[in-house]
Design a protein around this motif. Structure first.
Motif, PDB file in Angstrom:
ATOM      1  N   SER A   1     -40.064  20.182  35.545  1.00 39.64           N
ATOM      2  CA  SER A   1     -40.220  20.724  36.887  1.00 39.64           C
ATOM      3  C   SER A   1     -40.880  22.093  36.923  1.00 39.64           C
ATOM      4  O   SER A   1     -41.315  22.537  37.983  1.00 39.64           O
ATOM      5  CB  SER A   1     -38.852  20.823  37.558  1.00 39.64           C
ATOM      6  OG  SER A   1     -38.072  21.835  36.943  1.00 39.64           O
ATOM      7  N   GLY A   2     -40.900  22.784  35.784  1.00 35.03           N
ATOM      8  CA  GLY A   2     -41.376  24.164  35.781  1.00 35.03           C
ATOM      9  C   GLY A   2     -40.260  25.170  36.004  1.00 35.03           C
ATOM     10  O   GLY A   2     -40.466  26.362  35.798  1.00 35.03           O
ATOM     11  N   ASN A   3     -39.085  24.702  36.427  1.00 36.73           N
ATOM     12  CA  ASN A   3     -37.923  25.581  36.577  1.00 36.73           C
ATOM     13  C   ASN A   3     -37.020  25.363  35.370  1.00 36.73           C
ATOM     14  O   ASN A   3     -36.485  24.273  35.162  1.00 36.73           O
ATOM     15  CB  ASN A   3     -37.166  25.269  37.871  1.00 36.73           C
ATOM     16  CG  ASN A   3     -35.985  26.198  38.095  1.00 36.73           C
ATOM     17  OD1 ASN A   3     -34.996  26.130  37.391  1.00 36.73           O
ATOM     18  ND2 ASN A   3     -36.105  27.074  39.077  1.00 36.73           N
ATOM     19  N   MET A   4     -36.845  26.380  34.557  1.00 36.73           N
ATOM     20  CA  MET A   4     -36.172  26.203  33.278  1.00 36.73           C
ATOM     21  C   MET A   4     -34.690  25.869  33.415  1.00 36.73           C
ATOM     22  O   MET A   4     -34.156  25.092  32.613  1.00 36.73           O
ATOM     23  CB  MET A   4     -36.354  27.437  32.395  1.00 36.73           C
ATOM     24  CG  MET A   4     -37.726  27.521  31.777  1.00 36.73           C
ATOM     25  SD  MET A   4     -37.867  28.879  30.582  1.00 36.73           S
ATOM     26  CE  MET A   4     -39.459  28.487  29.840  1.00 36.73           C
ATOM     27  N   LEU A   5     -34.012  26.408  34.409  1.00 40.05           N
ATOM     28  CA  LEU A   5     -32.594  26.088  34.556  1.00 40.05           C
ATOM     29  C   LEU A   5     -32.427  24.620  34.944  1.00 40.05           C
ATOM     30  O   LEU A   5     -31.561  23.918  34.404  1.00 40.05           O
ATOM     31  CB  LEU A   5     -31.931  26.997  35.584  1.00 40.05           C
ATOM     32  CG  LEU A   5     -30.419  26.826  35.762  1.00 40.05           C
ATOM     33  CD1 LEU A   5     -29.686  26.899  34.424  1.00 40.05           C
ATOM     34  CD2 LEU A   5     -29.864  27.856  36.741  1.00 40.05           C
ATOM     35  N   ALA A   6     -33.261  24.143  35.852  1.00 38.80           N
ATOM     36  CA  ALA A   6     -33.223  22.728  36.217  1.00 38.80           C
ATOM     37  C   ALA A   6     -33.564  21.856  35.016  1.00 38.80           C
ATOM     38  O   ALA A   6     -32.903  20.848  34.744  1.00 38.80           O
ATOM     39  CB  ALA A   6     -34.191  22.453  37.367  1.00 38.80           C
ATOM     40  N   ASP A   7     -34.593  22.262  34.264  1.00 39.32           N
ATOM     41  CA  ASP A   7     -35.033  21.453  33.120  1.00 39.32           C
ATOM     42  C   ASP A   7     -34.027  21.471  31.981  1.00 39.32           C
ATOM     43  O   ASP A   7     -33.749  20.435  31.369  1.00 39.32           O
ATOM     44  CB  ASP A   7     -36.394  21.946  32.629  1.00 39.32           C
ATOM     45  CG  ASP A   7     -37.536  21.531  33.556  1.00 39.32           C
ATOM     46  OD1 ASP A   7     -37.284  20.737  34.479  1.00 39.32           O
ATOM     47  OD2 ASP A   7     -38.668  22.001  33.341  1.00 39.32           O
ATOM     48  N   PHE A   8     -33.473  22.633  31.663  1.00 42.77           N
ATOM     49  CA  PHE A   8     -32.509  22.703  30.557  1.00 42.77           C
ATOM     50  C   PHE A   8     -31.245  21.908  30.880  1.00 42.77           C
ATOM     51  O   PHE A   8     -30.636  21.306  30.002  1.00 42.77           O
ATOM     52  CB  PHE A   8     -32.158  24.157  30.241  1.00 42.77           C
ATOM     53  CG  PHE A   8     -33.283  24.942  29.621  1.00 42.77           C
ATOM     54  CD1 PHE A   8     -34.498  24.349  29.304  1.00 42.77           C
ATOM     55  CD2 PHE A   8     -33.122  26.296  29.335  1.00 42.77           C
ATOM     56  CE1 PHE A   8     -35.537  25.080  28.728  1.00 42.77           C
ATOM     57  CE2 PHE A   8     -34.156  27.037  28.754  1.00 42.77           C
ATOM     58  CZ  PHE A   8     -35.366  26.427  28.454  1.00 42.77           C
ATOM     59  N   THR A   9     -30.841  21.924  32.158  1.00 49.93           N
ATOM     60  CA  THR A   9     -29.693  21.116  32.566  1.00 49.93           C
ATOM     61  C   THR A   9     -30.007  19.631  32.410  1.00 49.93           C
ATOM     62  O   THR A   9     -29.182  18.851  31.927  1.00 49.93           O
ATOM     63  CB  THR A   9     -29.303  21.431  34.017  1.00 49.93           C
ATOM     64  OG1 THR A   9     -29.051  22.848  34.140  1.00 49.93           O
ATOM     65  CG2 THR A   9     -28.063  20.676  34.441  1.00 49.93           C
ATOM     66  N   SER A  10     -31.220  19.237  32.796  1.00 50.73           N
ATOM     67  CA  SER A  10     -31.659  17.856  32.593  1.00 50.73           C
ATOM     68  C   SER A  10     -31.707  17.509  31.113  1.00 50.73           C
ATOM     69  O   SER A  10     -31.336  16.396  30.707  1.00 50.73           O
ATOM     70  CB  SER A  10     -33.042  17.652  33.225  1.00 50.73           C
ATOM     71  OG  SER A  10     -33.553  16.378  32.929  1.00 50.73           O
ATOM     72  N   ASN A  11     -32.132  18.453  30.294  1.00 48.40           N
ATOM     73  CA  ASN A  11     -32.210  18.217  28.847  1.00 48.40           C
ATOM     74  C   ASN A  11     -30.830  17.974  28.245  1.00 48.40           C
ATOM     75  O   ASN A  11     -30.659  17.114  27.374  1.00 48.40           O
ATOM     76  CB  ASN A  11     -32.872  19.406  28.149  1.00 48.40           C
ATOM     77  CG  ASN A  11     -34.321  19.578  28.554  1.00 48.40           C
ATOM     78  OD1 ASN A  11     -34.893  18.729  29.231  1.00 48.40           O
ATOM     79  ND2 ASN A  11     -34.923  20.693  28.152  1.00 48.40           N
TER      80      ASN A  11
END
Length: 293
Positions: free
Chosen positions: A136-146
């Motif tokens: 998404s380009g938003n690291m908090l959203a992406d790291f949570t998804s990861n």
């Protein structure tokens, strides 16, 4: 720039071929939460990263590791397929129950399409798709998804572990389980560190003004089920994790609005509406005559 080194991160050799298990193992290669998804997800997150430094380097490093996991699983699947049956199988199936069991449970496209090799598909043969990845380009959203994808992947590997007694396969799965353990903890730590450094906060996106949302319902738990116990959770009372409010519990919605009247699209969509058919037909003809788009 990528370079390939012709060695594996961990041993990947089964004790014996098993075409049926090869199909099962496809899930953690080409399934929604498989290694192809993980490698591509971290890859695109790194390529889309807007800031240099430790977080982008983390993404680059783990994306490259996951490509190695794709390779290990592909090679394991190929070895499990090494003795897959080839040729006319009618008589063989009737006379040999072992061959019948293999043919009944194997992915026949392993033989027909891939020549006894792995494929970028899940255990049902559904092709891998880029729609599985989140970047998404938003690291908090992406790291949570990861963290979630590592949890889902570890679940699948743990289940697969109990579906075989092959020591070679279990050795590889044991290694992958351990790396999933690391990666779950790693992404959770990275998400917490982002927040501690005030780079991102809850709610995501944290730089969207809270004043522009309808704040009256921001922290209300609205119970739309007849279950009794949701009110007992920490999400129903007490401070919210973002630190901006207090949870409250409500049976059902706290807002309502009248239903808008039925819509009336262009008559040339030919939908059924409450307008008389003859009127719809005339309106469509008039619009065509006027060349109205």
């Amino acid at each position: 720039m990528f370079f390939h080194k012709q060695e594996l991160q961990f041993k990947s050799t089964p004790d014996k071929p098993d075409a049926v298990y090869a199909r099962k193992l496809q899930e953690v290669l080409g399934g929604q939460y498989g290694e192809i998804t993980v490698a591509m997800q971290y890859g695109f997150q790194s390529w889309n990263s807007h800031v240099p430094g430790k977080y982008r380097d983390l993404l680059y490093g783990i994306a490259a590791e996951e490509m190695g996991h794709v390779e290990m699983l592909a090679m394991m699947i190929a070895q499990l397929l090494e003795k897959a049956p080839l040729g006319i199988t009618n008589d063989a199936v009737q006379s040999d129950p072992t061959v019948a069991a293999v043919m009944g449970g194997m992915d026949v496209q392993h033989a027909i399409v891939a020549g006894a090799g792995a494929r970028p598909v899940d255990s049902n043969g559904n092709p891998w798709t880029g729609g599985y990845i989140t970047a998404s380009g938003n690291m908090l959203a992406d790291f949570t998804s990861n963290a979630n994808i590592e949890m889902q992947g570890r679940l699948a590997v743990a289940r697969l572990y109990h579906m075989t007694d092959d020591h070679g396969v279990r050795d590889l799965l044991s290694f992958l389980l351990a790396r999933d353990t690391m990666h779950q903890n790693q992404w959770t730590a990275a998400a917490l560190e982002l927040q501690a450094e005030n780079m991102e906060q809850l709610p995501v996106p944290s730089n969207f003004p809270l004043s522009k949302e309808y704040r009256e319902v921001s922290y209300q738990y609205l119970n739309f089920s007849d279950g009794e116990h949701a009110s007992e959770g920490s999400w129903a009372s007490g401070p919210t994790p973002d630190g901006h409010g207090e949870f409250s519990y409500h049976d059902g919605p706290t807002t309502s609005a009248p239903m808008p009247p039925p819509t009336h699209p262009d008559a040339r969509f030919y939908g059924t509406t409450d307008v008389p058919n003859v009127v719809e037909k005339a309106a469509g003809a008039a619009q065509d005559k006027l060349k109205k788009e």
